[in-house]
Design a protein around this motif. Sequence first.
Motif, PDB file in Angstrom:
ATOM      1  N   HIS A  29      90.964  25.275  45.321  1.00 23.18           N
ATOM      2  CA  HIS A  29      91.890  26.400  45.202  1.00 23.18           C
ATOM      3  C   HIS A  29      92.897  26.399  46.354  1.00 23.18           C
ATOM      4  N   GLY A  30      94.073  26.963  46.088  1.00 25.74           N
ATOM      5  CA  GLY A  30      95.060  27.184  47.142  1.00 25.74           C
ATOM      6  C   GLY A  30      95.989  26.026  47.438  1.00 25.74           C
ATOM      7  N   LEU A  31      95.897  24.937  46.700  1.00 26.49           N
ATOM      8  CA  LEU A  31      96.788  23.806  46.961  1.00 26.49           C
ATOM      9  C   LEU A  31      98.249  24.189  46.769  1.00 26.49           C
ATOM     10  N   HIS A  32      98.522  25.037  45.773  1.00 24.07           N
ATOM     11  CA  HIS A  32      99.894  25.464  45.517  1.00 24.07           C
ATOM     12  C   HIS A  32     100.445  26.275  46.691  1.00 24.07           C
ATOM     13  N   ARG A  33      99.584  27.015  47.383  1.00 22.64           N
ATOM     14  CA  ARG A  33     100.021  27.795  48.549  1.00 22.64           C
ATOM     15  C   ARG A  33     100.295  26.873  49.733  1.00 22.64           C
ATOM     16  N   LEU A  34      99.448  25.876  49.936  1.00 21.83           N
ATOM     17  CA  LEU A  34      99.682  24.910  51.013  1.00 21.83           C
ATOM     18  C   LEU A  34     100.985  24.149  50.768  1.00 21.83           C
ATOM     19  N   TYR A  35     101.232  23.770  49.531  1.00 13.68           N
ATOM     20  CA  TYR A  35     102.455  23.057  49.143  1.00 13.68           C
ATOM     21  C   TYR A  35     103.702  23.872  49.485  1.00 13.68           C
ATOM     22  N   ASN A  36     103.604  25.177  49.377  1.00 19.02           N
ATOM     23  CA  ASN A  36     104.746  26.057  49.633  1.00 19.02           C
ATOM     24  C   ASN A  36     104.757  26.621  51.045  1.00 19.02           C
ATOM     25  N   GLY A  37     104.002  26.016  51.943  1.00 21.07           N
ATOM     26  CA  GLY A  37     104.071  26.386  53.349  1.00 21.07           C
ATOM     27  C   GLY A  37     103.280  27.624  53.728  1.00 21.07           C
ATOM     28  N   LYS A  38     102.466  28.135  52.856  1.00 23.87           N
ATOM     29  CA  LYS A  38     101.643  29.306  53.153  1.00 23.87           C
ATOM     30  C   LYS A  38     100.263  28.810  53.580  1.00 23.87           C
ATOM     31  N   ILE A  39     100.208  28.316  54.803  1.00 21.49           N
ATOM     32  CA  ILE A  39      99.012  27.629  55.294  1.00 21.49           C
ATOM     33  C   ILE A  39      97.814  28.569  55.400  1.00 21.49           C
ATOM     34  N   LEU A  40      98.000  29.723  56.034  1.00 24.44           N
ATOM     35  CA  LEU A  40      96.867  30.636  56.230  1.00 24.44           C
ATOM     36  C   LEU A  40      96.288  31.119  54.904  1.00 24.44           C
ATOM     37  N   THR A  41      97.152  31.568  54.003  1.00 21.16           N
ATOM     38  CA  THR A  41      96.616  32.053  52.720  1.00 21.16           C
ATOM     39  C   THR A  41      96.112  30.889  51.874  1.00 21.16           C
ATOM     40  N   GLY A  42      96.699  29.706  52.052  1.00 20.11           N
ATOM     41  CA  GLY A  42      96.189  28.538  51.340  1.00 20.11           C
ATOM     42  C   GLY A  42      94.771  28.212  51.754  1.00 20.11           C
ATOM     43  N   LEU A  43      94.509  28.272  53.063  1.00 14.63           N
ATOM     44  CA  LEU A  43      93.149  28.033  53.548  1.00 14.63           C
ATOM     45  C   LEU A  43      92.203  29.149  53.110  1.00 14.63           C
ATOM     46  N   LEU A  44      92.695  30.384  53.133  1.00 15.29           N
ATOM     47  CA  LEU A  44      91.877  31.511  52.653  1.00 15.29           C
ATOM     48  C   LEU A  44      91.496  31.308  51.193  1.00 15.29           C
ATOM     49  N   TRP A  45      92.462  30.889  50.379  1.00 13.06           N
ATOM     50  CA  TRP A  45      92.189  30.632  48.960  1.00 13.06           C
ATOM     51  C   TRP A  45      91.160  29.511  48.819  1.00 13.06           C
ATOM     52  N   MET A  46      91.258  28.475  49.652  1.00 15.78           N
ATOM     53  CA  MET A  46      90.321  27.352  49.557  1.00 15.78           C
ATOM     54  C   MET A  46      88.888  27.774  49.819  1.00 15.78           C
ATOM     55  N   PHE A  47      88.716  28.600  50.856  1.00 14.84           N
ATOM     56  CA  PHE A  47      87.354  28.945  51.261  1.00 14.84           C
ATOM     57  C   PHE A  47      86.798  30.179  50.563  1.00 14.84           C
ATOM     58  N   SER A  48      87.636  30.879  49.783  1.00 18.67           N
ATOM     59  CA  SER A  48      87.136  32.049  49.054  1.00 18.67           C
ATOM     60  C   SER A  48      87.278  31.862  47.547  1.00 18.67           C
ATOM     61  N   PHE A  49      87.406  30.593  47.134  1.00 19.42           N
ATOM     62  CA  PHE A  49      87.546  30.267  45.707  1.00 19.42           C
ATOM     63  C   PHE A  49      88.697  31.054  45.078  1.00 19.42           C
ATOM     64  N   GLY A  50      89.855  31.013  45.748  1.00 19.62           N
ATOM     65  CA  GLY A  50      91.040  31.685  45.214  1.00 19.62           C
ATOM     66  C   GLY A  50      90.890  33.178  45.213  1.00 19.62           C
ATOM     67  N   LEU A  51      90.357  33.714  46.302  1.00 19.14           N
ATOM     68  CA  LEU A  51      90.022  35.149  46.398  1.00 19.14           C
ATOM     69  C   LEU A  51      89.163  35.555  45.195  1.00 19.14           C
ATOM     70  N   PHE A  52      88.133  34.762  44.996  1.00 16.31           N
ATOM     71  CA  PHE A  52      87.146  34.972  43.923  1.00 16.31           C
ATOM     72  C   PHE A  52      87.794  34.944  42.542  1.00 16.31           C
ATOM     73  N   GLY A  53      88.854  34.138  42.424  1.00 15.99           N
ATOM     74  CA  GLY A  53      89.522  33.954  41.140  1.00 15.99           C
ATOM     75  C   GLY A  53      90.664  34.910  40.892  1.00 15.99           C
ATOM     76  N   PHE A  54      90.600  36.103  41.497  1.00 16.18           N
ATOM     77  CA  PHE A  54      91.646  37.104  41.248  1.00 16.18           C
ATOM     78  C   PHE A  54      92.986  36.666  41.837  1.00 16.18           C
TER      79      PHE A  54
END
Length: 162
Positions: free
Chosen positions: A19-44
């Motif tokens: 999860h979160g690859l699209h956020r990392l691609y767009n320069g949103k590093i912190l939220t991209g990592l958050l998405w990775m480790f929380s399964f995309g904010l639990f899918g939501f």
Amino acid sequence: MNKVGTAYLLWLGCLLQVHGLHRLYNGKILTGLLWMFSFGLFGFGQIIDLLLIPNMVDQHNSKLRARQGLLPEGALPNQAVIQRVVATHPTPLPPTSNPLLVQLLRAAETRGGKLSVTQGVMETGASFAHVEATLIQMVKAGYADITNDPETGVVTYEFKEL
């Protein structure tokens, strides 16, 4: 520049539990990592991002353009931009015997009267700084106008007389 289609393809990484690859691609590093480790904010968050991806790509591309000193997509240079460029390079126009000036004009003529700094460097072999300074001097003297390519956003110098 990032593309919306690529961001959506990276969003599909969630099917492989990445999860979160699209956020990392767009320069949103912190939220991209958050998405990775929380399964995309639990899918939501992953689902909500389906609607937010186009805006994320636009924001990222705008930041890139600003960082590169380019105008926003579709914007035309205004007098203030030209005045700022001219004010930063107050050197007089070189004499016509200047071989770089003649080479740049010939290169612009072969390209329909438009020339970018990179194209000028490729044609003449001169340095980026020297080519840009010469082109800006031609703008200051009124022989050229500064524009942006509508597709790429690259700064181009347009010679109306060619």
